[in-house]
Motif scaffolding. Sequence first.
Motif, PDB file in Angstrom:
ATOM      1  N   CYS A 109      -1.837   2.411  -5.136  1.00  0.00           N
ATOM      2  CA  CYS A 109      -0.920   1.641  -4.281  1.00  0.00           C
ATOM      3  C   CYS A 109      -0.061   0.722  -5.161  1.00  0.00           C
TER       4      CYS A 109
ATOM      5  N   CYS B 169      -7.715  -1.291  -0.404  1.00  0.00           N
ATOM      6  CA  CYS B 169      -7.552  -0.714   0.937  1.00  0.00           C
ATOM      7  C   CYS B 169      -8.312   0.605   1.074  1.00  0.00           C
TER       8      CYS B 169
ATOM      9  N   CYS C  22      -7.489   1.093  -4.982  1.00  0.00           N
ATOM     10  CA  CYS C  22      -6.977  -0.099  -4.297  1.00  0.00           C
ATOM     11  C   CYS C  22      -8.036  -0.621  -3.329  1.00  0.00           C
TER      12      CYS C  22
ATOM     13  N   HIS D  28       0.820  -1.218   0.000  1.00  0.00           N
ATOM     14  CA  HIS D  28       0.000   0.000   0.000  1.00  0.00           C
ATOM     15  C   HIS D  28       0.849   1.260   0.000  1.00  0.00           C
TER      16      HIS D  28
HETATM   17 ZN    ZN Z   1      -3.848   0.021  -1.020  1.00  0.00          ZN
END
Ligand code: ZN
Length: 410
Positions: free
Chosen positions: A267, A262, A260, A250
């Motif tokens: 990332c 996340c 991403c 990340h």
């Molecule tokens: Zn990420």
Amino acid sequence: MITPRDSIGQRSETVRRANLAAIATQLHLDGPLSRSELVARTGLTRSAIRGLIGEFVAAGLVNEERSDSLGAPGRPSPIVTPNGMSAVALGLEISVDSLAAGLIGFAGEVHAAVRVERPRGHLAATEIVADLVEVATPLLRRAEAGTLMGVGVAVVGIVRRPDGLVRLAPNLGWRDVPLGEMLAQALGIEVPIFVANDADLGVLAEHRRGTARGIEDAFYLAGEVGVGGGALVDGRPMHGAEGYAGEIGHLPVNPEGLDCACGSRGCWETEVGEHALLAAAGRPRDGGPEEVGRLLDAAAAGDPVALAAFQRVGAWLGVGIASIVNTFNPRLVILGGLFARIHPHVIGPITQRLAVRALAASRELVTIVPAALGADTTLLGAAELAFEPFLSDPAAWLAPRDGEVHLASA
Ligand SMILES: [Zn+2]
């Protein structure tokens, strides 16, 4: 009240336990050793070694045989051989693409390993736990021949180690999943269960048994759909304040990049993960390891689209690895998982990027290598975690029963 005699007794018991731990650790890491080698490595006397080995022999943990040393002067020193099935650990691995279980013995032999690829879109924690139990059950039956020391679990996520809570596993869609508790219930066994991040276990395994043996500074890169990192700094794993360090996948690398899992954008894993590789080759991004295999075949046959995809991903790998090299000054960067498979096709562009992006002082010291333990790296790391309580105090497991010594749960 402790009388002087008690305190001497306690001290000698403490020394005995520490010596048993030192011997068990040597045998676990290096396999069969002669008594003379154990004397040299532990600094104990011959008679102390003989007595302590005797305890392990009585418990069935090791066997002793006369060595057939050819022409060596003096009496040959007996060889102490770990009995790998006497003490075993169950290693489990949860990836986005696959689940794996392995039965790993004292001294690190993989007695059995099963890996299953799972159909996509089947990532709920309850389903994964049920699948893992199915994969692990035949191995647990085999483990009954010895003593099960514990269960180690590798998962592609950020883990709170003390209770095995998976705080976040973006590519599984998990947040705050009590994996340790769920597995303890589902497996229905009484041994301790340790959960950790897969890349942290990758670097542990490669340090103890693989390419990073004897090396104090290394960085393990676990590649799959996501990308994880495990750092070894001055010979010790770097975990961070709560164990969440190493989330190198990340690292923001591309402001124009893709969203991403996340919640961020651009990332590193969106440029180098399995989805990115397959998409760069115009293949179904959800194709999994099998599709990666077909892509490798195509590249080996000279297919220009496949080769260009590896060039692209290799160049982005180089960008991130340059950051790792500049930040950590490792001697080794170890490519694991997907990255170990594609290593021959990406090492060229990685090296080219490092030449431009990494600082010369650090770059000159680093070597980029594939994981030496192959597909079993993470399982072996998980098993190491499960063996740790035993290795730090084997005496707690040497239980007298019916006048004999057996290995028993601590
Ligand atoms: Zn990420």
